[in-house]
Design a protein around this motif. Structure first.
Motif, mmCIF file in Angstrom:
data_model
loop_
_atom_site.group_PDB
_atom_site.id
_atom_site.type_symbol
_atom_site.label_atom_id
_atom_site.label_comp_id
_atom_site.label_asym_id
_atom_site.label_seq_id
_atom_site.Cartn_x
_atom_site.Cartn_y
_atom_site.Cartn_z
ATOM 1 N N ARG A 429 37.689 43.601 35.707
ATOM 2 C CA ARG A 429 38.908 42.808 35.541
ATOM 3 C C ARG A 429 39.906 43.217 36.617
ATOM 4 O O ARG A 429 40.178 44.402 36.803
ATOM 5 N N PRO A 438 44.410 39.670 33.130
ATOM 6 C CA PRO A 438 43.693 39.760 34.404
ATOM 7 C C PRO A 438 43.735 38.439 35.162
ATOM 8 O O PRO A 438 43.736 37.362 34.572
ATOM 9 N N ILE A 441 38.151 37.834 36.182
ATOM 10 C CA ILE A 441 37.175 38.530 35.339
ATOM 11 C C ILE A 441 35.798 38.210 35.910
ATOM 12 O O ILE A 441 35.453 37.038 36.102
#
Length: 508
Positions: A429, A438, A441
């Motif tokens: 992340r 985030p 990912i």
């Protein structure tokens, strides 16, 4: 001894082969031991066709392997007394009889011999073999004869690594050369047929097979011509895929040039292999493909598959511009950069590509499969330029099995399956420092083809909960409750990613 194209190819009877095999085993003439004797620096240099570090490493070497390398790999004159000591059962007399050595021109009394071929150790994770071929460019020191039989090279080791290896009843090594792929096939095929247009290559393949105790059915002929009406469970081929100008001053090497214009050899094989594949059978070959300005490689190779009934998984590993390609193959035949011959060959390649509008050349691995059931074949044309786990064959076989399952099952079947994240998969992340969510990912595959797959938050939630307990649908329903989205919308969103993750083994 057998004379082919004016030069000797070694031959031997059963007793001579047994003696030589025993001597090579007793001397520990293996790839691992040779690397130990030479050391990492000299081994690396020898792999690059540079002999000096190896000669220096062996100058004071008392190991029998040093004697054998000097004779068969470095092409040096070796005293008979040293050969008799290193190969006590075979002896120098046996080497002369089998055609593995001749009396050196520098030794009229016969006290010194010189090797006639390249005979060196080769192996995989569990096997040690020996491979015989023509003396290398390192020894010959100039342009190779056009009927040259290549030893273990970059293309052959690439194919050996990428080939899937299920146990099969009948396997075909198409264009066997000196027999490298046949050695690998012997570990998982009950019967092996090997073909080649070159009689000289078949002679070396025969000797290599005998020396390693491998039973080969050798056939002379071009590509599939010697195989009418036969079917195979596995076909591997390092075909003559090099794109060489059709010009009278450009030599055509049997080991690399198929005699057809452009990439027609590989295109023709892709079209014709279904005639020799048994139901469920797999074929894998290496290939080049030409690309014009603005042309996508997937369109070029995809066109070869347009009328095929076979499954196809093609992985492009490299793309070269025409100059880089011309340099590679003008140099490959033993022509030295800076010489008039090299410049003429280089120009011929560039002229040919310019006349036909070719700008780039792709290289990759083509894997085909004949479906067992009456269904539409799958197509997966994929760019993959990074490093992969070695050998790659297990990942290819697993990927074929997964893609076959996907081709035979619906999206509903996919969603109703309990998937588990593979043990080698990690999640990464990426976000701004101090950020709550985030920005990226992605999953990383530690083994196999080492895929990196970017996920949206829904797919990340699905993967995170995939531990074999719940079906994908059950997980998506839970995400729908949390996010207040419709289940059907989320299912449609995750299905493409789910298929990709299953295909490459990140979900199992």
């Amino acid at each position: 001894m057998t004379e082919i194209a004016g030069r000797q190819v070694p031959t031997a009877d059963a007793a001579q082969i047994e003696a030589l095999r025993s001597d090579l085993s007793a001397a520990d003439y293996t790839a691992d031991h040779l690397a130990d004797v030479l050391g990492s620096v000299a081994s690396g240099a020898l792999h690059r066709e540079q002999a000096l570090p190896a000669r220096r490493a062996l100058a004071s070497c008392a190991d029998p392997v040093g004697v054998l390398v000097r004779l068969w790999v470095l092409g040096e004159d070796v005293p008979v007394v040293e050969l008799d000591r290193a190969l006590p059962r075979t002896g120098s007399a046996g080497l002369l009889t089998m055609g593995l050595a001749v009396t050196s021109e520098e030794s009229p009394d016969g006290s010194v011999l010189r090797g006639t071929c390249d005979l060196r150790p080769y192996g995989d994770e569990r096997h040690d073999w020996w491979v015989a071929s023509d003396l290398s460019e390192l020894v010959l020191g100039g342009a190779l004869p056009t009927d040259h039989v290549l030893g273990v090279g970059g293309a052959s080791t690439t194919l050996a690594s990428w080939a899937p290896r299920p146990h099969v009843a009948r396997a075909l090594d198409l264009g066997t050369g000196c027999g490298v792929q046949a050695l690998h096939l012997s570990t998982h095929a009950d019967r092996i047929i090997a073909t080649d247009l070159s009689e000289r290559a078949l002679g070396y393949a025969r000797f290599t097979a005998l020396l390693n105790g491998v039973d080969l059915d050798l056939r002379a002929g071009s590509l599939l011509q010697p195989l009418a009406g036969e079917h195979f469970d596995l076909v591997v081929s390092n075909p003559p895929f090099v794109i060489t100008p059709r010009h009278p001053n450009v030599p055509l090497y049997e080991y690399r040039d198929g005699g057809a214009p452009g990439d027609a050899i590989v295109a023709g094989l892709v079209a014709d292999l279904e005639t020799v594949l048994a139901p469920g059978g797999i074929a894998q070959l290496l290939g080049n493909w030409e690309l014009r300005r603005g042309e996508e490689w997937t369109d070029r190779v995809g066109g070869w598959l347009s009328d095929s009934t076979l499954d196809a998984w093609v992985i492009q590993r490299e793309v070269q511009d025409v100059a880089e390609y011309a340099e590679t193959w003008a140099r490959d035949g033993g022509h030295r950069p800076g010489t008039a011959d090299f410049e003429a060959l280089y120009a011929a390649w560039l002229d040919d590509f310019a006349a036909r509008g070719i700008e780039r050349i792709g290289f990759g691995v083509i894997t085909l499969q004949r479906p067992l059931t009456d269904r539409d074949p799958f197509r997966d044309l994929d760019d993959l330029h990074g490093p992969v786990a070695q050998p790659a064959g297990p990942a290819i076989l697993a990927g074929l099995r997964a893609r076959t399952w996907l081709a035979e099952h619906t999206d509903t079947d996919l969603l109703e399956t309990r998937w588990s994240t593979a043990a080698d998969v990690t999640e990464e992340r990426i976000g701004r420092p101090g950020g709550s969510d985030p920005m990226v990912i992605q999953l990383r595959q530690g083994g196999g083809l080492r895929r990196t797959v970017r996920l949206d938050t829904v797919s990340a939630g699905l993967v995170g909960a995939s531990d074999g307990e719940l079906t994908a649908t059950q997980i998506v329903r839970g995400i729908a409750v949390l996010t207040e989205h419709e289940v059907s919308d989320l299912e449609a969103q995750v299905v493409p990613t789910l298929r990709a993750l299953v295909a490459d083994g990140l979900l199992q």
